[in-house]
Design an enzyme around this catalytic site. Structure first.
Site, PDB file in Angstrom:
ATOM      1  N   TRP A 128       0.827  -1.218   0.000  1.00 52.25           N
ATOM      2  CA  TRP A 128       0.000   0.000   0.000  1.00 52.25           C
ATOM      3  C   TRP A 128       0.856   1.261   0.000  1.00 52.25           C
ATOM      4  O   TRP A 128       0.520   2.245  -0.661  1.00 52.25           O
ATOM      5  CB  TRP A 128      -0.975  -0.001   1.179  1.00 52.25           C
ATOM      6  CG  TRP A 128      -1.970  -1.116   1.097  1.00 52.25           C
ATOM      7  CD1 TRP A 128      -2.102  -2.173   1.954  1.00 52.25           C
ATOM      8  CD2 TRP A 128      -2.982  -1.299   0.096  1.00 52.25           C
ATOM      9  NE1 TRP A 128      -3.117  -2.999   1.539  1.00 52.25           N
ATOM     10  CE2 TRP A 128      -3.674  -2.489   0.404  1.00 52.25           C
ATOM     11  CE3 TRP A 128      -3.356  -0.580  -1.041  1.00 52.25           C
ATOM     12  CZ2 TRP A 128      -4.725  -2.976  -0.377  1.00 52.25           C
ATOM     13  CZ3 TRP A 128      -4.416  -1.063  -1.819  1.00 52.25           C
ATOM     14  CH2 TRP A 128      -5.080  -2.249  -1.482  1.00 52.25           C
TER      15      TRP A 128
ATOM     16  N   ASP B 191      -1.211   6.492   6.591  1.00 51.42           N
ATOM     17  CA  ASP B 191      -2.307   5.589   6.242  1.00 51.42           C
ATOM     18  C   ASP B 191      -2.413   4.593   7.395  1.00 51.42           C
ATOM     19  O   ASP B 191      -1.517   3.772   7.599  1.00 51.42           O
ATOM     20  CB  ASP B 191      -1.974   4.877   4.921  1.00 51.42           C
ATOM     21  CG  ASP B 191      -2.996   3.810   4.538  1.00 51.42           C
ATOM     22  OD1 ASP B 191      -3.954   3.580   5.304  1.00 51.42           O
ATOM     23  OD2 ASP B 191      -2.830   3.199   3.459  1.00 51.42           O
TER      24      ASP B 191
ATOM     25  N   LYS C 262     -11.696  -2.013   7.487  1.00 50.95           N
ATOM     26  CA  LYS C 262     -10.794  -2.855   8.261  1.00 50.95           C
ATOM     27  C   LYS C 262     -11.252  -2.920   9.721  1.00 50.95           C
ATOM     28  O   LYS C 262     -11.425  -3.988  10.270  1.00 50.95           O
ATOM     29  CB  LYS C 262      -9.353  -2.347   8.189  1.00 50.95           C
ATOM     30  CG  LYS C 262      -8.839  -2.085   6.766  1.00 50.95           C
ATOM     31  CD  LYS C 262      -8.575  -3.374   5.994  1.00 50.95           C
ATOM     32  CE  LYS C 262      -8.470  -3.186   4.496  1.00 50.95           C
ATOM     33  NZ  LYS C 262      -7.377  -2.361   4.024  1.00 50.95           N
TER      34      LYS C 262
HETATM   35  C1  LIG Z   1      -6.944  -2.034   2.608  1.00 52.64           C
HETATM   36  C2  LIG Z   1      -5.913  -0.986   2.622  1.00 52.64           C
HETATM   37  C3  LIG Z   1      -5.870   0.032   1.656  1.00 52.64           C
HETATM   38  C4  LIG Z   1      -6.818   0.072   0.491  1.00 52.64           C
HETATM   39  O1  LIG Z   1      -8.056   0.485   0.900  1.00 52.64           O
HETATM   40  P1  LIG Z   1      -9.233   0.777  -0.126  1.00 52.64           P
HETATM   41  O2  LIG Z   1     -10.272   1.346   0.784  1.00 52.64           O
HETATM   42  O3  LIG Z   1      -9.622  -0.510  -0.749  1.00 52.64           O
HETATM   43  O4  LIG Z   1      -8.756   1.760  -1.119  1.00 52.64           O
HETATM   44  C5  LIG Z   1      -4.917   1.003   1.779  1.00 52.64           C
HETATM   45  N1  LIG Z   1      -4.031   0.996   2.782  1.00 52.64           N
HETATM   46  C6  LIG Z   1      -4.032   0.033   3.721  1.00 52.64           C
HETATM   47  C7  LIG Z   1      -3.034   0.071   4.812  1.00 52.64           C
HETATM   48  C8  LIG Z   1      -4.972  -0.983   3.665  1.00 52.64           C
HETATM   49  O5  LIG Z   1      -4.963  -1.945   4.600  1.00 52.64           O
END
Ligand SMILES: *Cc1c(COP(=O)(O)O)cnc(C)c1O
Length: 361
Positions: free
Chosen positions: A101, A171, A195
């Protein structure tokens, strides 16, 4: 069919109490005579939902006054583009690449600005967090970017890097609300809800007020400009009303359970139990460096792909679902978010022990 233990990385398990409450309120929300899905996003009732969700999150994370909370769409991935667009001044940023990511975010940013990868753990398939004390942060960068918990590789930053006064962007999708965070150390925090906070389709952005500006490149889509969203209180266009409502329920549930300190204790207890077992197992082996281990995503392998596959099928038959690891790591991944009870992890370890007894020669 009874509810299973869902170890999926996201969309992931939600607290049963929340699902029951949503179910009760589904056909008629309070005295509106309709469901939340049918409410106008401009109605007083939805306005109350939005503000209650936001207020609950502010209490939970102890978010300082000067920070805005925005409920957006496009997932965490769309913020990979929004971050450089909203923060670019000199047009350069430092990225710490600790996984899939973070790498995607860096590649996306590089379409708009100059990206320095100042540290990376790609040499060992992202199984560790690089040394944070030797970072070479340039004086001209607009921000420093991290992905604080690496969902796929099961690693988490053990502490925050010193950004020498530069804006820190994080993030936190897969560790959001899993433990207390000092929000004042960040410029921008964002998380996809699916998540640990609610259903898919909502991304939560927490941004320091002075970073919300009209001064963005002219090519920035109106909807990607944080100022647009902040000025309209996340209501520039129709938001994910139902998703925001469910997130609010999850925030309330966490508050009722005792808040983020309590979540952290529970999460540490669950993770510790599983890692302790992995460290003593003769069959299973954790893939992340001990110093970098995640509280939320626990990755492990047997070292034999066929055996991994057999183990996943064995789990499946025992009501333990979605344990397959990401294709780039292989093996297994147990995502043990807030809503995963201790009993789920206990059952997983029991099943691992019994599989190990049957298979270890
Ligand atoms: C799942 C995830 C993403 C992607 O998320 P989306 O909502 O599908 O765009 C980005 N960063 C991390 C750390 C993730 O776990």
């Amino acid at each position: 069919m009874a509810r299973v233990f869902n170890f999926g990385p996201g969309p992931a398990c939600l607290p049963l109490e929340v699902l029951e409450e949503v179910k009760r309120e589904l056909p008629e929300y309070l005295d509106t005579g309709m469901s939340v899905m049918e409410l106008s996003h401009r109605s007083r009732d939805f306005d109350k939902i939005l503000h209650a969700s936001s207020d609950s999150l502010r209490r939970l994370m102890n978010i300082p006054e000067g920070y805005r909370i925005l409920f957006l769409q496009g997932g965490a991935s769309l913020q990979f583009s929004a971050v450089p667009m909203n923060l670019m001044k000199n047009g350069v940023a430092d990225y710490i690449v600790t996984g899939y990511w973070a790498k995607k975010a860096a590649l996306e940013a590089a379409r708009y600005i100059r990206v320095n990868v100042i540290a990376s753990s790609e040499d060992k398939n992202f199984s560790y967090i690089p040394n944070l004390s030797t970072l070479n942060i340039s004086s001209d960068v607009d921000y420093v970017y991290i992905c604080q918990n690496n969902t796929i590789y099961g690693t988490r930053f053990p502490f925050l890097p010193d950004t020498r006064g530069k804006v820190l962007v994080s993030d936190v999708s897969s560790m959001f609300l899993s433990e207390p965070m000092d929000v004042s150390r960040y410029g921008v925090i964002f998380a996809g809800a699916q998540k640990n906070a609610g259903p898919a389709g909502v991304v939560i952005l927490i941004v320091r007020g002075d970073l919300i500006s009209d001064d963005v490149p002219s090519f920035t889509p109106t909807l990607l400009k944080w100022k647009t969203q902040a000025d309209s209180d996340s209501l520039y266009n129709t938001p994910n009303c139902f998703g925001i409502y469910v997130c609010g329920k999850v925030f309330n549930w966490i508050e009722k359970m005792g808040g983020l300190k309590e979540m952290k204790e529970r999460n540490e207890k669950k993770a510790q139990f599983l890692y302790d077992y992995l460290d003593h197992s003769h069959l299973f082996k954790g893939t992340a460096d001990k110093d970098s281990r995640s509280l939320m995503n626990v990755t492990f392998v047997t070292g034999d792909e066929a055996l991994d596959k057999e183990f996943i099928a064995f789990c499946d038959a025992n009501g333990l679902k979605n344990l397959k690891g990401h294709r780039t790591v292989g093996g297994m991944r147990a995502s043990i978010y807030n809503a995963m009870p201790y009993e789920g992890v206990e059952k997983l370890v029991l099943v691992m022990e019994s599989f190990e007894r049957a298979h270890h020669l």
